[in-house]
Design an enzyme around this catalytic site. Structure first.
Site, PDB file in Angstrom:
ATOM      1  NE  ARG A   7     -40.237  -4.263   3.912  1.00 15.26           N
ATOM      2  CZ  ARG A   7     -39.228  -4.334   4.776  1.00 15.26           C
ATOM      3  NH1 ARG A   7     -38.532  -3.254   5.060  1.00 15.26           N
ATOM      4  NH2 ARG A   7     -38.919  -5.472   5.334  1.00 15.26           N
TER       5      ARG A   7
ATOM      6  CG  ASP B 242     -31.631  -8.860   7.937  1.00 14.99           C
ATOM      7  OD1 ASP B 242     -32.619  -9.051   7.198  1.00 14.99           O
ATOM      8  OD2 ASP B 242     -31.722  -8.353   9.063  1.00 14.99           O
TER       9      ASP B 242
ATOM     10  CD  GLN C  50     -39.449  -6.380  10.633  1.00 17.49           C
ATOM     11  OE1 GLN C  50     -40.431  -6.254   9.912  1.00 17.49           O
ATOM     12  NE2 GLN C  50     -38.266  -5.894  10.314  1.00 17.49           N
TER      13      GLN C  50
ATOM     14  NE  ARG D   5     -32.236  -6.932   1.305  1.00 16.61           N
ATOM     15  CZ  ARG D   5     -32.295  -6.633   2.593  1.00 16.61           C
ATOM     16  NH1 ARG D   5     -32.408  -7.600   3.490  1.00 16.61           N
ATOM     17  NH2 ARG D   5     -32.214  -5.380   2.982  1.00 16.61           N
TER      18      ARG D   5
ATOM     19  CB  SER E  58     -41.541 -12.583  10.886  1.00 15.96           C
ATOM     20  OG  SER E  58     -41.517 -11.202  11.157  1.00 15.96           O
TER      21      SER E  58
ATOM     22  NE  ARG F 289     -36.356  -6.898  18.881  1.00 17.57           N
ATOM     23  CZ  ARG F 289     -36.380  -6.819  17.533  1.00 17.57           C
ATOM     24  NH1 ARG F 289     -35.721  -5.850  16.910  1.00 17.57           N
ATOM     25  NH2 ARG F 289     -37.069  -7.702  16.828  1.00 17.57           N
TER      26      ARG F 289
ATOM     27  CE  LYS G 237     -31.198  -2.064   9.977  1.00 19.84           C
ATOM     28  NZ  LYS G 237     -32.613  -2.394   9.692  1.00 19.84           N
TER      29      LYS G 237
ATOM     30  CE  LYS H 222     -36.559  -9.932   5.334  1.00 19.84           C
ATOM     31  NZ  LYS H 222     -37.016  -9.746   6.703  1.00 19.84           N
TER      32      LYS H 222
ATOM     33  NE  ARG I 197     -29.709  -5.890   6.121  1.00 19.50           N
ATOM     34  CZ  ARG I 197     -29.090  -5.357   7.178  1.00 19.50           C
ATOM     35  NH1 ARG I 197     -27.795  -5.177   7.175  1.00 19.50           N
ATOM     36  NH2 ARG I 197     -29.770  -4.998   8.250  1.00 19.50           N
TER      37      ARG I 197
HETATM   38  C1  S3P Z   1     -35.749  -7.671  12.199  1.00 20.08           C
HETATM   39  C2  S3P Z   1     -36.289  -8.848  11.784  1.00 20.08           C
HETATM   40  C3  S3P Z   1     -36.113  -9.394  10.434  1.00 20.08           C
HETATM   41  C4  S3P Z   1     -34.963  -8.724   9.707  1.00 20.08           C
HETATM   42  C5  S3P Z   1     -34.980  -7.237   9.864  1.00 20.08           C
HETATM   43  C6  S3P Z   1     -34.878  -6.865  11.340  1.00 20.08           C
HETATM   44  C7  S3P Z   1     -36.020  -7.210  13.581  1.00 20.08           C
HETATM   45  O1  S3P Z   1     -37.288  -9.159   9.683  1.00 20.08           O
HETATM   46  O2  S3P Z   1     -34.976  -9.061   8.340  1.00 20.08           O
HETATM   47  O3  S3P Z   1     -33.892  -6.655   9.190  1.00 20.08           O
HETATM   48  O4  S3P Z   1     -35.296  -6.336  14.086  1.00 20.08           O
HETATM   49  O5  S3P Z   1     -36.953  -7.743  14.193  1.00 20.08           O
HETATM   50  P1  S3P Z   1     -38.525 -10.205   9.719  1.00 20.08           P
HETATM   51  O6  S3P Z   1     -38.968 -10.299  11.112  1.00 20.08           O
HETATM   52  O7  S3P Z   1     -39.581  -9.598   8.855  1.00 20.08           O
HETATM   53  O8  S3P Z   1     -37.976 -11.480   9.177  1.00 20.08           O
END
Ligand code: S3P
Length: 438
Positions: free
Chosen positions: A121, A315, A168, A346, A166, A26, A21, A342, A388
């Protein structure tokens, strides 16, 4: 949808899992920014990644679907056009946060929103650095919650130390930094998944790494590339843990991505005494790939999980709880407060899942404690809209001695639409669909 889950005994055989995913998101975003043709092969076709792809199409990018691939005809990020409507990213936090980075570099107006879960979120973590770079970003709660509105363009590089590891946040800032004037220096407290860095290297964006600090000069453009997406280790994880806890299993998941920033679950299962065999396969993309075999001995031991492993298992923690329920002794997770924000809280939903099945489990502020080894009783699980948790509840139910149910399972389509088919192909009749939820 409500599933009835009937324990099947040991799992044996070989399966594939859908594409990763994180890497699919990306691939689409870099394809949209690139000049030239990007072929994302073996992409994950699921609600979350389709949300990113739809957004890219709504930014005026030409996209074609082929058998087993999505082809993106990028003409550079300057050619992206103002979307005619709000971009709805459904349940996908990765889509919102990474696209906010992209859109901050575009000199037009856009709005990002999503479902009820996504709209709760936290976004201040990306809005803060994007504002520092010069983007006009706003949202509910002074920019802390979606919908987010963005008027981008004219970005300048920043020095930014993220308080959280993180991927993200890191990816959002790096994607914006590619469009910015001048240099961006980004630091994270420990290494989060590095798919963005790998895809940058693969598409010709230069940057430097010094420990957990990345330095990137703005004004670059990725080139079109072939992006081979490996199987998602976070989807493989459900079957790997199932095989680990069901005595007599011997299961191979083929073609799984084994990027070291994602393989914490394998180390953790080994530390719990599970036998795991990883056979690396020749890969063609930016990521390493392997076939992973788990042999279930039925004797796991509890573990005080080192805090520094958390980003590498983030995750998979609901599944760590399932393994912990099967293990002798106590398992402790700490330093995982990110789980509270999340797709569901969780920590709460994982502990609730265990307790429903008769496992002695309790929450702490930043994790949980599980006393393993109890008999798993049949129960009525609730996903709380979290894919999940829905799938982890199935794996936990496989350890019971009669059927359980899981309600609100439609969310599984966000990451793994073929989950029931994969499970039933290994053990026919394990999951049956009882009823459609209202
Ligand atoms: C992800 C980063 C993680 C992960 C999410 C996917 C990504 O989140 O939990 O399922 O693809 O960059 P965080 O960056 O908020 O930890």
């Amino acid at each position: 949808m409500t599933w009835k889950v009937t324990p099947s005994g040991p799992l044996s055989g070989e399966i594939d899992v859908p594409g990763d995913k994180s890497i699919t998101h990306r691939g689409y975003i870099f394809g949209a920014m690139a000049r030239g043709r990007t072929v994302v092969s073996n992409p994950l076709i699921a609600e979350d990644t389709e949300s990113t792809l739809k957004a890219v199409i709504n930014l005026g990018v030409k996209v074609e679907r082929e058998e087993g691939a999505v082809v993106i005809y990028g003409e550079g990020k300057e050619s992206l056009t103002e979307p005619g409507d709000v971009l709805d990213l459904g349940n996908s936090g990765t889509s919102v946060r990474l696209l906010a980075g992209l859109l901050s570099g575009c000199s037009f107006f856009s709005t990002l929103t999503g479902d009820t879960s996504l709209r709760s979120r936290p976004m201040a973590r990306i809005v803060e650095p994007l504002r520092m770079m010069g983007a006009a970003v706003d949202g509910r709660g002074e920019g802390s919650l979606p919908p987010l509105s963005i008027r981008g363009g004219g970005l300048k590089g920043i020095r930014y130390a993220s308080p959280v590891a993180s991927a993200q946040i890191k990816s959002c800032v790096l994607i914006a930094a590619i469009s910015a004037a001048g240099q961006t220096v980004f630091t994270e407290p420990s290494l989060s998944r590095d798919h963005t860095e790998r895809i940058m290297e693969h598409t010709g964006i230069s940057f430097e790494r010094d420990g957990n600090t990345l330095t990137l000069d703005g004004g670059q453009s990725p080139s079109g590339a072939e992006i081979a997406v490996p199987g998602d280790i976070s989807s493989a994880a459900f079957f790997l843990v199932a095989a680990a806890v069901l005595k007599g299993s011997s299961l191979t998941v083929r073609g799984v991505g084994i990027n070291p920033t994602r393989t914490g679950l394998l180390d953790l299962l080994e530390a719990m005494d599970v036998k795991i065999d990883v056979k690396e396969q020749p890969g063609s993309g930016p990521e390493p790939v392997a076939d992973i075999t788990v042999t279930g001995s039925g004797s796991l031991k509890g573990l005080d999980v080192p805090v520094e492993w958390i980003p590498r298992i983030i995750d998979e923690i609901p599944l760590v709880a399932v393994a912990a329920a099967a293990a002798e002794g106590r398992t402790v997770i700490r330093g995982a407060e990110e789980l509270r924000i999340k797709e569901s809280d969780r920590i709460a939903t994982t502990v609730r899942m265990l307790r429903r099945a008769g496992v002695d489990a309790s929450e702490t502020a930043d994790g949980f404690v599980v006393e393993g080894g109890a008999d798993i009783r049949c129960s009525d699980h609730d996903s709380n809209g979290d894919h999940r948790i829905a799938m982890a509840s199935v794996i936990l139910s496989l350890m019971g001695n009669s059927s359980s149910t899981v309600v609100d399972t439609a969310c599984v389509a966000t990451s793994f639409p073929g989950f029931t088919n994969s499970m039933n192909s290994l053990a026919p009749g394990t999951i049956t669909d009882l009823a459609k939820d209202q």
